[in-house]
Design a protein around this motif. Structure first.
Motif, PDB file in Angstrom:
ATOM      1  N   VAL A 194       0.840  -1.196   0.000  1.00  0.00           N
ATOM      2  CA  VAL A 194       0.000   0.000   0.000  1.00  0.00           C
ATOM      3  C   VAL A 194       0.877   1.249   0.000  1.00  0.00           C
ATOM      4  O   VAL A 194       1.861   1.332   0.747  1.00  0.00           O
ATOM      5  N   GLY A 195       0.524   2.228  -0.817  1.00  0.00           N
ATOM      6  CA  GLY A 195       1.259   3.482  -0.844  1.00  0.00           C
ATOM      7  C   GLY A 195       1.090   4.257   0.447  1.00  0.00           C
ATOM      8  O   GLY A 195       0.070   4.137   1.139  1.00  0.00           O
ATOM      9  N   ASN A 196       2.064   5.078   0.776  1.00  0.00           N
ATOM     10  CA  ASN A 196       2.013   5.826   2.029  1.00  0.00           C
ATOM     11  C   ASN A 196       0.827   6.781   2.067  1.00  0.00           C
ATOM     12  O   ASN A 196       0.177   6.943   3.110  1.00  0.00           O
ATOM     13  N   ASP A 197       0.521   7.419   0.948  1.00  0.00           N
ATOM     14  CA  ASP A 197      -0.593   8.372   0.915  1.00  0.00           C
ATOM     15  C   ASP A 197      -1.921   7.669   1.186  1.00  0.00           C
ATOM     16  O   ASP A 197      -2.777   8.203   1.904  1.00  0.00           O
ATOM     17  N   GLU A 198      -2.081   6.482   0.618  1.00  0.00           N
ATOM     18  CA  GLU A 198      -3.323   5.735   0.830  1.00  0.00           C
ATOM     19  C   GLU A 198      -3.464   5.299   2.291  1.00  0.00           C
ATOM     20  O   GLU A 198      -4.537   5.405   2.886  1.00  0.00           O
ATOM     21  N   LEU A 199      -2.367   4.810   2.864  1.00  0.00           N
ATOM     22  CA  LEU A 199      -2.399   4.366   4.257  1.00  0.00           C
ATOM     23  C   LEU A 199      -2.659   5.531   5.189  1.00  0.00           C
ATOM     24  O   LEU A 199      -3.470   5.426   6.121  1.00  0.00           O
ATOM     25  N   LEU A 200      -2.007   6.636   4.952  1.00  0.00           N
ATOM     26  CA  LEU A 200      -2.218   7.830   5.781  1.00  0.00           C
ATOM     27  C   LEU A 200      -3.660   8.303   5.689  1.00  0.00           C
ATOM     28  O   LEU A 200      -4.284   8.642   6.705  1.00  0.00           O
ATOM     29  N   ALA A 201      -4.217   8.311   4.495  1.00  0.00           N
ATOM     30  CA  ALA A 201      -5.612   8.744   4.318  1.00  0.00           C
ATOM     31  C   ALA A 201      -6.566   7.819   5.061  1.00  0.00           C
ATOM     32  O   ALA A 201      -7.563   8.274   5.649  1.00  0.00           O
ATOM     33  N   ALA A 202      -6.274   6.522   5.063  1.00  0.00           N
ATOM     34  CA  ALA A 202      -7.133   5.566   5.768  1.00  0.00           C
ATOM     35  C   ALA A 202      -7.071   5.778   7.274  1.00  0.00           C
ATOM     36  O   ALA A 202      -8.106   5.777   7.958  1.00  0.00           O
ATOM     37  N   VAL A 203      -5.873   5.955   7.810  1.00  0.00           N
ATOM     38  CA  VAL A 203      -5.729   6.191   9.259  1.00  0.00           C
ATOM     39  C   VAL A 203      -6.466   7.465   9.656  1.00  0.00           C
ATOM     40  O   VAL A 203      -7.185   7.497  10.654  1.00  0.00           O
ATOM     41  N   ARG A 204      -6.314   8.514   8.866  1.00  0.00           N
ATOM     42  CA  ARG A 204      -7.022   9.774   9.156  1.00  0.00           C
ATOM     43  C   ARG A 204      -8.527   9.568   9.143  1.00  0.00           C
ATOM     44  O   ARG A 204      -9.245  10.083  10.005  1.00  0.00           O
ATOM     45  N   ALA A 205      -8.997   8.801   8.166  1.00  0.00           N
ATOM     46  CA  ALA A 205     -10.437   8.578   8.053  1.00  0.00           C
ATOM     47  C   ALA A 205     -10.967   7.818   9.263  1.00  0.00           C
ATOM     48  O   ALA A 205     -12.021   8.157   9.811  1.00  0.00           O
ATOM     49  N   TYR A 206     -10.250   6.790   9.702  1.00  0.00           N
ATOM     50  CA  TYR A 206     -10.705   6.013  10.857  1.00  0.00           C
ATOM     51  C   TYR A 206     -10.638   6.828  12.147  1.00  0.00           C
ATOM     52  O   TYR A 206     -11.494   6.690  13.022  1.00  0.00           O
ATOM     53  N   GLN A 207      -9.639   7.668  12.262  1.00  0.00           N
ATOM     54  CA  GLN A 207      -9.587   8.543  13.437  1.00  0.00           C
ATOM     55  C   GLN A 207     -10.766   9.517  13.431  1.00  0.00           C
ATOM     56  O   GLN A 207     -11.362   9.786  14.483  1.00  0.00           O
ATOM     57  N   LYS A 208     -11.114  10.020  12.261  1.00  0.00           N
ATOM     58  CA  LYS A 208     -12.247  10.944  12.158  1.00  0.00           C
ATOM     59  C   LYS A 208     -13.555  10.252  12.510  1.00  0.00           C
ATOM     60  O   LYS A 208     -14.418  10.830  13.200  1.00  0.00           O
ATOM     61  N   VAL A 209     -13.712   9.009  12.082  1.00  0.00           N
ATOM     62  CA  VAL A 209     -14.916   8.237  12.411  1.00  0.00           C
ATOM     63  C   VAL A 209     -14.992   7.971  13.910  1.00  0.00           C
ATOM     64  O   VAL A 209     -16.077   7.864  14.493  1.00  0.00           O
ATOM     65  N   GLY A 210     -13.821   7.867  14.564  1.00  0.00           N
ATOM     66  CA  GLY A 210     -13.788   7.599  15.999  1.00  0.00           C
ATOM     67  C   GLY A 210     -13.885   6.127  16.331  1.00  0.00           C
ATOM     68  O   GLY A 210     -14.281   5.746  17.436  1.00  0.00           O
ATOM     69  N   THR A 211     -13.482   5.281  15.375  1.00  0.00           N
ATOM     70  CA  THR A 211     -13.663   3.846  15.559  1.00  0.00           C
ATOM     71  C   THR A 211     -12.836   3.269  16.698  1.00  0.00           C
ATOM     72  O   THR A 211     -13.187   2.246  17.277  1.00  0.00           O
ATOM     73  N   TRP A 212     -11.703   3.923  17.054  1.00  0.00           N
ATOM     74  CA  TRP A 212     -10.817   3.382  18.097  1.00  0.00           C
ATOM     75  C   TRP A 212     -10.958   4.104  19.432  1.00  0.00           C
ATOM     76  O   TRP A 212     -10.218   3.807  20.369  1.00  0.00           O
ATOM     77  N   LEU A 213     -11.893   5.018  19.537  1.00  0.00           N
ATOM     78  CA  LEU A 213     -12.066   5.760  20.783  1.00  0.00           C
ATOM     79  C   LEU A 213     -12.821   4.929  21.815  1.00  0.00           C
ATOM     80  O   LEU A 213     -13.603   4.039  21.472  1.00  0.00           O
ATOM     81  N   GLY A 214     -12.614   5.248  23.087  1.00  0.00           N
ATOM     82  CA  GLY A 214     -13.371   4.595  24.152  1.00  0.00           C
ATOM     83  C   GLY A 214     -12.620   3.451  24.798  1.00  0.00           C
ATOM     84  O   GLY A 214     -11.508   3.089  24.412  1.00  0.00           O
ATOM     85  N   SER A 215     -13.232   2.880  25.804  1.00  0.00           N
ATOM     86  CA  SER A 215     -12.648   1.780  26.552  1.00  0.00           C
ATOM     87  C   SER A 215     -12.485   0.548  25.673  1.00  0.00           C
ATOM     88  O   SER A 215     -13.202   0.372  24.686  1.00  0.00           O
ATOM     89  N   VAL A 216     -11.533  -0.328  26.048  1.00  0.00           N
ATOM     90  CA  VAL A 216     -11.373  -1.577  25.300  1.00  0.00           C
ATOM     91  C   VAL A 216     -12.469  -2.584  25.657  1.00  0.00           C
ATOM     92  O   VAL A 216     -12.635  -3.589  24.961  1.00  0.00           O
ATOM     93  N   GLU A 217     -13.216  -2.330  26.693  1.00  0.00           N
ATOM     94  CA  GLU A 217     -14.309  -3.235  27.055  1.00  0.00           C
ATOM     95  C   GLU A 217     -15.395  -3.199  25.981  1.00  0.00           C
ATOM     96  O   GLU A 217     -15.722  -2.142  25.439  1.00  0.00           O
ATOM     97  N   ILE A 218     -15.966  -4.333  25.670  1.00  0.00           N
ATOM     98  CA  ILE A 218     -17.063  -4.397  24.706  1.00  0.00           C
ATOM     99  C   ILE A 218     -18.323  -3.952  25.420  1.00  0.00           C
ATOM    100  O   ILE A 218     -18.857  -4.665  26.266  1.00  0.00           O
ATOM    101  N   ASP A 219     -18.798  -2.759  25.113  1.00  0.00           N
ATOM    102  CA  ASP A 219     -19.883  -2.144  25.871  1.00  0.00           C
ATOM    103  C   ASP A 219     -21.250  -2.649  25.404  1.00  0.00           C
ATOM    104  O   ASP A 219     -21.406  -3.168  24.290  1.00  0.00           O
ATOM    105  N   ASP A 220     -22.229  -2.493  26.275  1.00  0.00           N
ATOM    106  CA  ASP A 220     -23.584  -2.979  26.000  1.00  0.00           C
ATOM    107  C   ASP A 220     -24.199  -2.321  24.775  1.00  0.00           C
ATOM    108  O   ASP A 220     -24.856  -2.991  23.965  1.00  0.00           O
TER     109      ASP A 220
END
Length: 294
Positions: free
Chosen positions: A237-263
């Motif tokens: 994967v090109g660096n620009d594509e990978l960087l754009a994907a990481v930015r997009a996932y951070q914007k979505v907030g997919t990794w935010l919050g506790s690691v516990e699987i919440d109700d």
């Protein structure tokens, strides 16, 4: 001497950056652990967890629901969340118009028909008031086939994880017009799974401490730093594509919050699978999920 664990994944994507970061960074080393990573089919990952050759696997709570629907009850539990939102994006042909989900009506969309991606797409569409029966949901295969077909001009929309979605945009074949994760809200999309025997060990507790730090790190550090850390995991994967994907996932907030699987995330995903007809009975959270070992 460091303790070794084997980590297996069923999909290889920037969506799972917390796993790549915990291995590539100092997080595991600080806990005296080294890890080996591989990508394998879901059945092989499950077999590895059961026979002890794999200690931790990237999975989804829906995998346990499917097993239980088939009458299979394994001594395995999901113990940490990876992503609390759907990780797929919608790529549309460049027509210059502001996007609305209603534009998918009467269009051809190349949708990943894998169990969870498909349910997630339908759930996001319904959350946006769109009847999926109005869309020509074309099944051309997985990510590789969707990329090739869209590049060949087939379909008006494509349904892909990052960085594949961002790759199409950078190549000029379309633009990322929507995030299923943003469109549908909280959803227990992917998680870490292990045997109950492993989860009772000190090694599991040390791994979980390292993983929690890594997940928080990828959620909050500049996307450039995250991309640099996991760069070697995606040589194709090109660096620009990978960087754009990481930015997009951070914007979505997919990794935010506790690691516990919440109700809330669990219940939302369970409801989506039930509405899709994949769950024919209730699957109580305590029967498939364990709290993060401490």
């Amino acid at each position: 001497m460091a303790d070794k664990i084997n980590i297996a994944a069923t999909r290889h994507s920037a969506f799972y950056s917390p796993i790549h970061a915990v291995i590539a960074g100092d997080f595991l080393r600080d806990e005296g652990i080294v890890a080996e990573y591989c990508v394998a089919p879901p059945a092989q990952c499950t077999e590895g967890l059961l026979d002890g050759t794999v200690q931790v696997a990237q999975s989804a709570v829906s995998a346990s629901w499917d097993e239980r629907e088939r009458g299979q009850v394994f001594p395995l539990r999901h113990f940490c969340t990876i992503n609390r939102r759907d990780g797929f994006f919608i790529v549309g042909r460049q027509n210059g118009l502001p996007f609305a989900w209603s534009q998918l009506a009467d269009s051809t969309a190349l949708v990943d028909h894998g169990r969870q991606p498909y349910v997630g797409f339908c759930h996001a569409a319904r959350c946006q008031g769109l009847d999926v029966g109005q869309i020509n949901l074309k099944d051309v295969g997985g990510e590789v086939e969707i990329l090739a077909s869209f590049r060949e001009g087939i379909g008006e929309f494509a349904h892909l994880q990052g960085p594949a979605a961002q790759q199409l945009e950078i190549e000029g074949h379309g633009r990322v017009v929507a995030s299923c994760g943003t469109s549908s809200g909280l959803f227990a999309f992917s998680s870490l799974r292990a045997s109950q025997e492993f989860l009772a060990t000190d090694l599991a507790a040390r791994f979980t401490r390292a993983y929690a730090k890594a997940r928080d790190w990828v959620a909050r550090r500049p996307a450039e730093e995250v991309t640099q850390l996991i760069r070697d995991v995606f040589p194709e994967v090109g660096n620009d594509e990978l960087l754009a994907a990481v930015r997009a996932y951070q914007k979505v907030g997919t990794w935010l919050g506790s690691v516990e699987i919440d109700d809330e995330s669990y219940d939302a995903a369970h409801a989506a699978f039930t509405q899709a007809g994949r769950n024919t009975t209730d699957h109580p959270k305590e029967q498939v999920v364990a709290p993060p070992p401490a």
